[in-house]
Design a protein around this motif. Structure first.
Motif, mmCIF file in Angstrom:
data_model
loop_
_atom_site.group_PDB
_atom_site.id
_atom_site.type_symbol
_atom_site.label_atom_id
_atom_site.label_comp_id
_atom_site.label_asym_id
_atom_site.label_seq_id
_atom_site.Cartn_x
_atom_site.Cartn_y
_atom_site.Cartn_z
ATOM 1 N N ASN A 43 0.815 -1.219 0.000
ATOM 2 C CA ASN A 43 0.000 0.000 0.000
ATOM 3 C C ASN A 43 0.849 1.270 0.000
ATOM 4 O OD1 ASN A 43 -2.456 -1.328 -0.140
ATOM 5 N ND2 ASN A 43 -2.661 -1.473 2.077
ATOM 6 N N ARG A 44 2.044 1.219 0.565
ATOM 7 C CA ARG A 44 2.961 2.369 0.495
ATOM 8 C C ARG A 44 3.623 2.455 -0.876
ATOM 9 N NH1 ARG A 44 4.749 0.063 5.179
ATOM 10 N NH2 ARG A 44 6.864 -0.210 4.378
ATOM 11 N N LEU A 45 3.839 1.309 -1.495
ATOM 12 C CA LEU A 45 4.495 1.245 -2.798
ATOM 13 C C LEU A 45 3.573 1.735 -3.919
ATOM 14 C CD1 LEU A 45 6.522 -1.821 -3.980
ATOM 15 C CD2 LEU A 45 4.946 -0.680 -5.501
ATOM 16 N N THR A 46 2.301 1.454 -3.817
ATOM 17 C CA THR A 46 1.356 1.764 -4.888
ATOM 18 C C THR A 46 1.355 3.234 -5.300
ATOM 19 O OG1 THR A 46 -0.021 -0.082 -4.194
ATOM 20 C CG2 THR A 46 -1.062 1.576 -5.586
ATOM 21 N N PRO A 47 1.298 4.205 -4.366
ATOM 22 C CA PRO A 47 1.313 5.612 -4.797
ATOM 23 C C PRO A 47 2.609 6.004 -5.516
ATOM 24 C CG PRO A 47 0.617 5.444 -2.500
ATOM 25 C CD PRO A 47 1.092 4.086 -2.918
ATOM 26 N N VAL A 48 3.722 5.421 -5.113
ATOM 27 C CA VAL A 48 5.004 5.706 -5.767
ATOM 28 C C VAL A 48 4.953 5.232 -7.221
ATOM 29 C CG1 VAL A 48 7.471 5.175 -5.787
ATOM 30 C CG2 VAL A 48 6.317 5.655 -3.624
ATOM 31 N N ALA A 49 4.473 4.002 -7.417
ATOM 32 C CA ALA A 49 4.370 3.460 -8.774
ATOM 33 C C ALA A 49 3.418 4.298 -9.628
ATOM 34 C CB ALA A 49 3.909 2.006 -8.715
ATOM 35 N N MET A 52 5.052 7.615 -10.590
ATOM 36 C CA MET A 52 6.071 7.438 -11.624
ATOM 37 C C MET A 52 5.495 6.852 -12.912
ATOM 38 S SD MET A 52 9.291 6.086 -9.343
ATOM 39 C CE MET A 52 10.478 6.236 -10.701
ATOM 40 N N ASN A 53 4.213 6.447 -12.869
ATOM 41 C CA ASN A 53 3.576 5.767 -13.998
ATOM 42 C C ASN A 53 4.419 4.582 -14.465
ATOM 43 O OD1 ASN A 53 1.474 5.343 -15.797
ATOM 44 N ND2 ASN A 53 2.479 6.509 -17.419
ATOM 45 N N HIS A 54 4.886 3.825 -13.479
ATOM 46 C CA HIS A 54 5.732 2.658 -13.748
ATOM 47 C C HIS A 54 5.345 1.600 -12.725
ATOM 48 C CE1 HIS A 54 8.918 0.784 -15.851
ATOM 49 N NE2 HIS A 54 9.770 0.762 -14.840
ATOM 50 N N HIS A 55 4.787 0.501 -13.183
ATOM 51 C CA HIS A 55 4.116 -0.434 -12.296
ATOM 52 C C HIS A 55 4.840 -1.778 -12.247
ATOM 53 C CE1 HIS A 55 1.195 2.531 -13.806
ATOM 54 N NE2 HIS A 55 0.949 2.627 -12.517
ATOM 55 N N PRO A 56 5.361 -2.140 -11.073
ATOM 56 C CA PRO A 56 6.061 -3.407 -10.938
ATOM 57 C C PRO A 56 5.089 -4.580 -10.802
ATOM 58 C CG PRO A 56 5.961 -2.340 -8.812
ATOM 59 C CD PRO A 56 5.350 -1.389 -9.816
ATOM 60 N N THR A 68 9.135 -7.315 -8.859
ATOM 61 C CA THR A 68 9.803 -7.531 -10.137
ATOM 62 C C THR A 68 9.546 -6.314 -11.010
ATOM 63 O OG1 THR A 68 9.445 -9.918 -9.942
ATOM 64 C CG2 THR A 68 10.026 -9.061 -12.131
ATOM 65 N N ILE A 69 10.631 -5.746 -11.530
ATOM 66 C CA ILE A 69 10.514 -4.515 -12.325
ATOM 67 C C ILE A 69 11.165 -4.711 -13.690
ATOM 68 C CG2 ILE A 69 11.019 -2.048 -12.440
ATOM 69 C CD1 ILE A 69 11.439 -2.089 -9.402
ATOM 70 N N THR A 70 10.461 -4.301 -14.725
ATOM 71 C CA THR A 70 10.980 -4.236 -16.083
ATOM 72 C C THR A 70 10.150 -3.210 -16.842
ATOM 73 O OG1 THR A 70 11.653 -5.556 -18.011
ATOM 74 C CG2 THR A 70 9.506 -6.065 -17.053
ATOM 75 N N THR A 71 10.619 -2.809 -17.983
ATOM 76 C CA THR A 71 9.839 -1.913 -18.836
ATOM 77 C C THR A 71 9.321 -2.747 -20.000
ATOM 78 O OG1 THR A 71 11.202 -0.014 -18.212
ATOM 79 C CG2 THR A 71 9.862 0.224 -20.196
ATOM 80 N N ASP A 81 13.406 1.767 -14.524
ATOM 81 C CA ASP A 81 13.318 0.610 -13.631
ATOM 82 C C ASP A 81 14.199 0.803 -12.404
ATOM 83 O OD1 ASP A 81 11.599 -0.906 -15.402
ATOM 84 O OD2 ASP A 81 13.365 -1.155 -16.667
ATOM 85 N N PHE A 82 15.381 1.319 -12.618
ATOM 86 C CA PHE A 82 16.308 1.530 -11.500
ATOM 87 C C PHE A 82 15.874 2.709 -10.631
ATOM 88 C CE2 PHE A 82 18.537 -1.137 -14.445
ATOM 89 C CZ PHE A 82 19.129 -2.062 -13.610
#
Length: 92
Positions: A43-49, A52-56, A68-71, A81-82
């Protein structure tokens, strides 16, 4: 964002703690102690993603969250990703 080559990926991984390469992605397991804290972490990670409009990809397994992160649009790893990995590390 341009896809990074192997040398660039290795350099960026060297600056991250606990992240490992898995094919065209980077992965890290976060031990949160129990299920509730794992959900709280997500739930803390979701607003960050979202910001950034980048969803792990996320997997919750009781006390552990695997991130897991990739584009996907680039077919591999990019600077974005980094950047997301560094932001997620501040949540832990």
């Amino acid at each position: 964002m341009a896809r990074l080559n192997d040398t660039e990926i290795d350099e960026r991984l060297g600056g991250l703690d606990g992240w490992e390469r898995s094919g065209d992605a980077i992965v890290k397991e976060f031990d949160n102690g129990d299920f509730k804290r794992s959900v709280d972490f997500v739930n803390r990670l979701t607003p960050v993603a979202e910001e950034m409009n980048h969803h792990p990809d996320l997997e919750i397994s009781w006390k552990t969250v695997t991130v897991t992160i990739t584009t996907h649009s680039e077919g591999g790893l990019t600077d974005g990703d980094f950047a997301l990995a560094r932001r997620i590390d501040t949540l832990d």
